[in-house]
Design a protein around this motif. Structure first.
Motif, PDB file in Angstrom:
ATOM      1  N   MET A   1       0.846  -1.190   0.000  1.00 53.75           N
ATOM      2  CA  MET A   1       0.000   0.000   0.000  1.00 53.75           C
ATOM      3  C   MET A   1       0.882   1.241   0.000  1.00 53.75           C
ATOM      4  SD  MET A   1      -2.886   1.511   0.038  1.00 53.75           S
ATOM      5  CE  MET A   1      -3.908   0.043   0.206  1.00 53.75           C
ATOM      6  N   GLN A   2       0.863   2.001  -1.087  1.00 55.37           N
ATOM      7  CA  GLN A   2       1.634   3.243  -1.163  1.00 55.37           C
ATOM      8  C   GLN A   2       0.687   4.408  -0.907  1.00 55.37           C
ATOM      9  OE1 GLN A   2       4.383   3.456  -4.360  1.00 55.37           O
ATOM     10  NE2 GLN A   2       5.000   5.558  -3.945  1.00 55.37           N
ATOM     11  N   LEU A   3       0.972   5.184   0.116  1.00 50.44           N
ATOM     12  CA  LEU A   3       0.107   6.279   0.526  1.00 50.44           C
ATOM     13  C   LEU A   3       0.463   7.550  -0.223  1.00 50.44           C
ATOM     14  CD1 LEU A   3       0.121   5.765   4.413  1.00 50.44           C
ATOM     15  CD2 LEU A   3      -1.479   4.811   2.730  1.00 50.44           C
ATOM     16  N   TYR A   4      -0.568   8.254  -0.677  1.00 47.05           N
ATOM     17  CA  TYR A   4      -0.352   9.591  -1.240  1.00 47.05           C
ATOM     18  C   TYR A   4       0.050  10.522  -0.095  1.00 47.05           C
ATOM     19  CZ  TYR A   4      -1.193  14.150  -3.319  1.00 47.05           C
ATOM     20  OH  TYR A   4      -1.037  15.434  -3.769  1.00 47.05           O
ATOM     21  N   THR A   5       1.084  11.334  -0.324  1.00 39.39           N
ATOM     22  CA  THR A   5       1.672  12.114   0.765  1.00 39.39           C
ATOM     23  C   THR A   5       1.963  13.540   0.335  1.00 39.39           C
ATOM     24  OG1 THR A   5       2.720  10.113   1.636  1.00 39.39           O
ATOM     25  CG2 THR A   5       3.591  12.202   2.405  1.00 39.39           C
ATOM     26  N   THR A  42       2.786  14.330   5.645  1.00 39.53           N
ATOM     27  CA  THR A  42       1.372  14.126   5.958  1.00 39.53           C
ATOM     28  C   THR A  42       0.731  13.217   4.913  1.00 39.53           C
ATOM     29  OG1 THR A  42       0.695  16.137   4.773  1.00 39.53           O
ATOM     30  CG2 THR A  42       1.230  16.368   7.115  1.00 39.53           C
ATOM     31  N   PRO A  43       0.648  11.927   5.178  1.00 38.29           N
ATOM     32  CA  PRO A  43       0.022  11.007   4.227  1.00 38.29           C
ATOM     33  C   PRO A  43      -1.496  10.986   4.338  1.00 38.29           C
ATOM     34  CG  PRO A  43       0.881   9.791   6.103  1.00 38.29           C
ATOM     35  CD  PRO A  43       1.270  11.229   6.319  1.00 38.29           C
ATOM     36  N   ASP A  44      -2.140  10.636   3.235  1.00 42.37           N
ATOM     37  CA  ASP A  44      -3.544  10.253   3.270  1.00 42.37           C
ATOM     38  C   ASP A  44      -3.613   8.793   3.692  1.00 42.37           C
ATOM     39  OD1 ASP A  44      -4.535  12.690   2.335  1.00 42.37           O
ATOM     40  OD2 ASP A  44      -4.348  12.097   0.233  1.00 42.37           O
ATOM     41  N   LEU A  45      -4.271   8.514   4.802  1.00 43.87           N
ATOM     42  CA  LEU A  45      -4.429   7.118   5.220  1.00 43.87           C
ATOM     43  C   LEU A  45      -5.281   6.366   4.208  1.00 43.87           C
ATOM     44  CD1 LEU A  45      -4.924   7.814   9.025  1.00 43.87           C
ATOM     45  CD2 LEU A  45      -2.895   6.824   7.925  1.00 43.87           C
ATOM     46  N   ARG A  46      -5.134   5.065   4.171  1.00 37.06           N
ATOM     47  CA  ARG A  46      -5.711   4.284   3.071  1.00 37.06           C
ATOM     48  C   ARG A  46      -7.208   4.542   2.883  1.00 37.06           C
ATOM     49  NH1 ARG A  46      -5.314  -1.866   3.359  1.00 37.06           N
ATOM     50  NH2 ARG A  46      -3.110  -1.547   3.760  1.00 37.06           N
ATOM     51  N   GLY A  54      -7.530  -0.564  -1.065  1.00 33.63           N
ATOM     52  CA  GLY A  54      -6.986  -1.917  -1.065  1.00 33.63           C
ATOM     53  C   GLY A  54      -8.025  -2.943  -0.645  1.00 33.63           C
ATOM     54  N   GLU A  55      -7.568  -4.185  -0.502  1.00 34.99           N
ATOM     55  CA  GLU A  55      -8.479  -5.305  -0.253  1.00 34.99           C
ATOM     56  C   GLU A  55      -8.380  -5.865   1.162  1.00 34.99           C
ATOM     57  OE1 GLU A  55     -10.689  -6.114  -2.516  1.00 34.99           O
ATOM     58  OE2 GLU A  55      -9.852  -4.635  -3.901  1.00 34.99           O
ATOM     59  N   ASP A  56      -7.534  -5.289   2.017  1.00 33.79           N
ATOM     60  CA  ASP A  56      -7.348  -5.836   3.360  1.00 33.79           C
ATOM     61  C   ASP A  56      -8.600  -5.658   4.216  1.00 33.79           C
ATOM     62  OD1 ASP A  56      -4.565  -6.626   3.154  1.00 33.79           O
ATOM     63  OD2 ASP A  56      -4.103  -4.488   3.090  1.00 33.79           O
ATOM     64  N   GLU A  57      -8.741  -6.525   5.199  1.00 32.98           N
ATOM     65  CA  GLU A  57      -9.806  -6.379   6.175  1.00 32.98           C
ATOM     66  C   GLU A  57      -9.555  -5.127   7.023  1.00 32.98           C
ATOM     67  OE1 GLU A  57     -12.647  -8.321   6.723  1.00 32.98           O
ATOM     68  OE2 GLU A  57     -12.033  -9.047   4.746  1.00 32.98           O
ATOM     69  N   PRO A  58     -10.600  -4.480   7.524  1.00 36.40           N
ATOM     70  CA  PRO A  58     -10.410  -3.278   8.331  1.00 36.40           C
ATOM     71  C   PRO A  58      -9.480  -3.520   9.516  1.00 36.40           C
ATOM     72  CG  PRO A  58     -12.720  -3.518   7.750  1.00 36.40           C
ATOM     73  CD  PRO A  58     -12.031  -4.775   7.303  1.00 36.40           C
ATOM     74  N   TRP A 176     -14.817   1.329   6.148  1.00 42.53           N
ATOM     75  CA  TRP A 176     -13.626   0.530   6.485  1.00 42.53           C
ATOM     76  C   TRP A 176     -12.971   1.081   7.743  1.00 42.53           C
ATOM     77  CZ3 TRP A 176      -8.400   0.574   7.249  1.00 42.53           C
ATOM     78  CH2 TRP A 176      -7.668  -0.591   6.976  1.00 42.53           C
ATOM     79  N   ALA A 177     -12.795   2.411   7.788  1.00 46.16           N
ATOM     80  CA  ALA A 177     -12.126   3.029   8.929  1.00 46.16           C
ATOM     81  C   ALA A 177     -12.962   2.911  10.197  1.00 46.16           C
ATOM     82  CB  ALA A 177     -11.824   4.493   8.622  1.00 46.16           C
ATOM     83  N   GLN A 178     -14.281   3.051  10.089  1.00 43.88           N
ATOM     84  CA  GLN A 178     -15.127   2.891  11.268  1.00 43.88           C
ATOM     85  C   GLN A 178     -14.960   1.490  11.859  1.00 43.88           C
ATOM     86  OE1 GLN A 178     -16.507   5.094  13.027  1.00 43.88           O
ATOM     87  NE2 GLN A 178     -18.205   6.183  12.072  1.00 43.88           N
TER      88      GLN A 178
END
Length: 264
Positions: A1-5, A42-46, A54-58, A176-178
């Motif tokens: 996972m590459q974060l936009y920063t 300061t990255p944007d979190l996924r 991405g496809e990972d579980e929360p 996902w984040a919740q």
């Protein structure tokens, strides 16, 4: 996972992780105000801003591992890592999973305790509503508590900016984040084992993560300090950026000691 920063400045690397359901856009005043003091990253979190979900579980742990991968990409061995609200949860997971990468820790308007069952249930309810009805739900469900009383009454432009950031949140990332936040563990053991200094920052009007939560985190760390931001609520960095930046700059200059001059 590459974060936009988004990054600015030079010197000791300071990674700042944004609140839910915002993006790294919330750190504009920190990138501008702290660039002469440090290297602000300061990255944007996924799933938020320019980062894919991405496809990972929360999982808050997955978000923390994303940050470690970002340090690898940037060629940074150790950094000050900090976050506000959800970003604080990710920071504590980073402390647990990657303690050797830390120069210092900043926890703003967040808490080390896990969610009680009613809060977890409410997170799942909001996740479902957002997936069904879109991010506009967050203006009703989330936005009011993000901003302190003084900002609501006196800073219409700040409130409008936060509202815009909330409305821009992608529904899939919100859900996902919740769910990731709902599953997070208690982090007090992690804090008690920290080998680096910690700065806890909190808005005096924060109703979501009150001053008592910040006090508890500062006490839990062998080398912890507390800064209360006057006339600010949950988004203290956005509501009172000058005071927030001054607290961070002071921490970097006096709280880290020699570490700030030798980031590795």
């Amino acid at each position: 996972m590459q974060l936009y920063t988004r990054s600015a400045g030079n010197g000791v690397p300071v990674v700042l992780l944004h609140a839910f359901p915002l993006s790294s856009a919330m750190w504009l005043a920190q990138r501008e105000g702290l660039a002469s003091t440090c290297r602000v990253i300061t990255p944007d979190l996924r799933g938020f801003g320019g980062s894919r979900l991405g496809e990972d579980e929360p999982s808050i742990d997955a978000m923390a591992d994303d940050v470690a991968a970002l340090l690898d990409v940037e060629g940074i061995e150790r950094a000050v890592v900090g976050g506000l609200s959800m970003g604080g949860y990710v920071t504590m997971a980073f402390c647990r999973r990657h303690p050797e990468r830390l120069l210092g820790v900043i926890l703003a308007d967040t808490k080390a305790t896990p969610d009680p069952e009613p809060v977890r249930e409410n997170r799942e309810r909001i996740a479902g509503r957002v997936l069904d009805e879109g991010a506009g739900v967050l203006v009703e469900e989330v936005l009011p508590a993000l901003i302190g009383r003084t900002t609501r009454e006196r800073r219409a432009m700040v409130f409008g900016r936060v509202r815009g950031l909330v409305q821009a949140a992608p529904p899939a990332a919100v859900a996902w984040a919740q769910r990731a936040m709902a599953a997070r563990p208690d982090s007090f053991d992690t804090l008690s084992e920290l080998k680096v200094p910690l700065l806890a920052i909190v808005g005096e009007e924060d109703e979501l993560s009150p001053v008592a939560d910040a006090e508890a985190m500062a006490r839990a760390v062998p080398d912890g300090r507390l800064e209360i931001i006057k006339k600010a609520g949950h988004l203290s960095a956005v509501e009172q950026p000058e005071a927030f930046n001054a607290a961070v700059a002071d921490f970097l200059s006096s709280g880290l000691g020699g570490e700030a001059r030798s980031p590795g």
